[in-house]
Design a protein around this motif. Sequence first.
Motif, PDB file in Angstrom:
ATOM      1  N   HIS A   1      19.403  14.755   2.969  1.00  0.00           N
ATOM      2  CA  HIS A   1      19.531  15.650   1.816  1.00  0.00           C
ATOM      3  C   HIS A   1      19.096  15.039   0.481  1.00  0.00           C
ATOM      4  CE1 HIS A   1      22.211  17.545   4.820  1.00  0.00           C
ATOM      5  NE2 HIS A   1      21.800  18.669   4.250  1.00  0.00           N
ATOM      6  N   LEU A   2      19.210  13.715   0.341  1.00  0.00           N
ATOM      7  CA  LEU A   2      18.885  13.084  -0.938  1.00  0.00           C
ATOM      8  C   LEU A   2      17.749  12.071  -0.851  1.00  0.00           C
ATOM      9  CD1 LEU A   2      22.538  12.468  -2.269  1.00  0.00           C
ATOM     10  CD2 LEU A   2      20.978  14.342  -2.893  1.00  0.00           C
ATOM     11  N   GLY A   3      17.604  11.429   0.330  1.00  0.00           N
ATOM     12  CA  GLY A   3      16.539  10.441   0.499  1.00  0.00           C
ATOM     13  C   GLY A   3      17.030   9.004   0.377  1.00  0.00           C
ATOM     14  N   GLY A   4      16.129   8.070   0.697  1.00  0.00           N
ATOM     15  CA  GLY A   4      16.479   6.652   0.748  1.00  0.00           C
ATOM     16  C   GLY A   4      16.900   6.070  -0.584  1.00  0.00           C
ATOM     17  N   TYR A   5      16.265   6.497  -1.686  1.00  0.00           N
ATOM     18  CA  TYR A   5      16.602   5.964  -3.011  1.00  0.00           C
ATOM     19  C   TYR A   5      18.083   6.144  -3.307  1.00  0.00           C
ATOM     20  CZ  TYR A   5      16.910   5.739  -8.117  1.00  0.00           C
ATOM     21  OH  TYR A   5      17.288   5.436  -9.398  1.00  0.00           O
ATOM     22  N   TRP A   6      18.591   7.370  -3.108  1.00  0.00           N
ATOM     23  CA  TRP A   6      19.995   7.648  -3.437  1.00  0.00           C
ATOM     24  C   TRP A   6      20.952   6.991  -2.448  1.00  0.00           C
ATOM     25  CZ3 TRP A   6      21.890   8.774  -7.839  1.00  0.00           C
ATOM     26  CH2 TRP A   6      21.107   9.439  -8.785  1.00  0.00           C
ATOM     27  N   LEU A   7      20.504   6.738  -1.215  1.00  0.00           N
ATOM     28  CA  LEU A   7      21.337   6.010  -0.249  1.00  0.00           C
ATOM     29  C   LEU A   7      21.754   4.656  -0.821  1.00  0.00           C
ATOM     30  CD1 LEU A   7      22.433   5.716   2.732  1.00  0.00           C
ATOM     31  CD2 LEU A   7      20.260   4.608   3.238  1.00  0.00           C
ATOM     32  N   ILE A  58      17.422   1.363   8.967  1.00  0.00           N
ATOM     33  CA  ILE A  58      16.488   1.406  10.095  1.00  0.00           C
ATOM     34  C   ILE A  58      15.957   2.834  10.288  1.00  0.00           C
ATOM     35  CG2 ILE A  58      16.298   1.145  12.613  1.00  0.00           C
ATOM     36  CD1 ILE A  58      18.239  -1.255  12.320  1.00  0.00           C
ATOM     37  N   GLN A  59      16.840   3.824  10.160  1.00  0.00           N
ATOM     38  CA  GLN A  59      16.387   5.216  10.245  1.00  0.00           C
ATOM     39  C   GLN A  59      15.393   5.543   9.132  1.00  0.00           C
ATOM     40  OE1 GLN A  59      18.340   8.477  11.860  1.00  0.00           O
ATOM     41  NE2 GLN A  59      20.385   7.657  11.451  1.00  0.00           N
ATOM     42  N   TYR A  60      15.695   5.095   7.935  1.00  0.00           N
ATOM     43  CA  TYR A  60      14.810   5.343   6.788  1.00  0.00           C
ATOM     44  C   TYR A  60      13.421   4.752   7.036  1.00  0.00           C
ATOM     45  CZ  TYR A  60      12.977   4.842   2.012  1.00  0.00           C
ATOM     46  OH  TYR A  60      12.183   4.877   0.883  1.00  0.00           O
ATOM     47  N   ASP A 117       5.984   0.166   2.068  1.00  0.00           N
ATOM     48  CA  ASP A 117       5.034  -0.685   2.785  1.00  0.00           C
ATOM     49  C   ASP A 117       5.054  -2.142   2.317  1.00  0.00           C
ATOM     50  OD1 ASP A 117       4.023  -0.175   0.298  1.00  0.00           O
ATOM     51  OD2 ASP A 117       1.987   0.315   0.967  1.00  0.00           O
ATOM     52  N   LEU A 118       6.021  -2.501   1.462  1.00  0.00           N
ATOM     53  CA  LEU A 118       6.099  -3.886   0.969  1.00  0.00           C
ATOM     54  C   LEU A 118       7.012  -4.695   1.895  1.00  0.00           C
ATOM     55  CD1 LEU A 118       5.208  -5.890  -1.210  1.00  0.00           C
ATOM     56  CD2 LEU A 118       7.173  -5.173  -2.587  1.00  0.00           C
ATOM     57  N   PHE A 119       6.436  -5.283   2.921  1.00  0.00           N
ATOM     58  CA  PHE A 119       7.173  -5.996   3.970  1.00  0.00           C
ATOM     59  C   PHE A 119       8.099  -7.062   3.378  1.00  0.00           C
ATOM     60  CE2 PHE A 119       7.791  -9.304   7.102  1.00  0.00           C
ATOM     61  CZ  PHE A 119       7.912  -8.643   8.320  1.00  0.00           C
ATOM     62  N   SER A 165      10.025   6.946   7.701  1.00  0.00           N
ATOM     63  CA  SER A 165       9.012   6.803   6.642  1.00  0.00           C
ATOM     64  C   SER A 165       7.751   6.128   7.176  1.00  0.00           C
ATOM     65  CB  SER A 165       9.585   5.989   5.473  1.00  0.00           C
ATOM     66  OG  SER A 165      10.731   6.608   4.945  1.00  0.00           O
ATOM     67  N   ASN A 166       7.720   5.879   8.494  1.00  0.00           N
ATOM     68  CA  ASN A 166       6.557   5.243   9.141  1.00  0.00           C
ATOM     69  C   ASN A 166       6.194   3.910   8.496  1.00  0.00           C
ATOM     70  OD1 ASN A 166       6.091   7.414  11.025  1.00  0.00           O
ATOM     71  ND2 ASN A 166       5.250   8.604   9.305  1.00  0.00           N
ATOM     72  N   ALA A 167       7.217   3.066   8.322  1.00  0.00           N
ATOM     73  CA  ALA A 167       6.967   1.728   7.785  1.00  0.00           C
ATOM     74  C   ALA A 167       6.038   0.964   8.733  1.00  0.00           C
ATOM     75  CB  ALA A 167       8.278   0.972   7.623  1.00  0.00           C
TER      76      ALA A 167
END
Length: 432
Positions: free
Chosen positions: A394-400, A265-267, A331-333, A271-273
């Motif tokens: 520190h790493l971003g959503g991908y690494w999460l 949810i934070q991501y 942006d891919l709902f 990221s202005n989804a």
Amino acid sequence: MHSDISVARFKQFPRLMWILLFGSFITRGSYYMVWPFLAVILYEKFALSATEVGLVLSSAAIISVFTSFIGSALSDRIGRHKLMYFTGVLYIISFSLLAQVDSVKGYVVVMTLCSIATAIWRPLTSATIGDIIDDPKTRELAMQSLYFIVNVGCAVGPMLGVWLGLTGKQSSFYITAAAFAALLGLLFWGFRHQARQTHSSAPELVADGLIPVMGDATAAVKRKPAAMNRRQIMSILWQDKLLQGLIFANILCMFIYAQMDSSLIQYLTRSNAPDLLTLISAMIFTNALVIISTQFLLLRLMAGYSLVHRIQFGLMLLVCSQVWLAYNPIDLFWGWIGAVVVMSLAETILFPTMNVHIDRLAPKHLRGAYFGAASFYDLGFAFAPLGGGIILDHLGGYWLFIIGALLSLVVIYLYSILEKLPRPDFAALKLD
């Protein structure tokens, strides 16, 4: 024939079980109207970083985990009903305060109270089910039913909140407080009825402290002589290496799952989804809808497999969902929804099976202590907002999500070695 057996088992549920189911529905539904949006509220109100929001959420949860273990073990000695009343009152107070609080420190204090109440309530409910239903198959159905009805509430709550215009509004916490007030009244009635039904035919429930002693007949019932002190209980839990391995594996599992409630949810927020609140509500609704529609079908399909094999299959689905989340465009709902579907199928297999696993491991007179120890799973939930927040910053959503997939593989390995771990000699201890 299978459906007849299921209907017959449902008919074996005592009235108190139906009250627990109804109570779980109304409380979870109102809870999920607003609780998942706390990360959004904290970000928009106080402009906190992902790590700071995670620290607020994690601080509350970590304290609650240790309170839960103490409370659940204590319930074996003083009775489930007393602790359930206390926890219900704590819920009402804390959610009422949460509707009014307007500072970061205030949120930390009140959310800690909410988390303590939640952490005590869940293992108490599971242990109570074990107390009031003797037949193992009926008890497994009861725990599956509890998980099912909780998710019905989770599905209805967010969408009803959107429809009523309450989603993300702080004042909505008053609804949760009112739901718990109603549940307390029902529980008082249910425990009294259980006492009348069981004091003549099953006085051991009174002796175990499940139901309050009422009248001369039940007052004459004595406690079982072999009540164990806290040191003995801790010694047994320390010797049970299988239980400890299970707890560690499930802490990792919960850490992965909890990212959906906090870090995901934070991501999306940062990221202005597009259509953020609609997307969050849709994901929560999808999660619950998948569980509602597939739980008993999956239960039947996997009935021939051992608990460990069921869990390992669920964990493979969890790996797939994490990889999907890592590569989904912001942006891919429907991509987010699809990943949640796969994660929800994994959850449908994993979560109720974990409770059944603990129920099978627990000696009868240490059920509260074992479910209390299992509440340490929540350390995964507790550290998830902080750990996820740090990874996001520190790493971003991908690494999460890639880290989530790797941790899922670690859990699969841990489950493969569980049965080789030593356990106490319960027969020698005369616990069963």
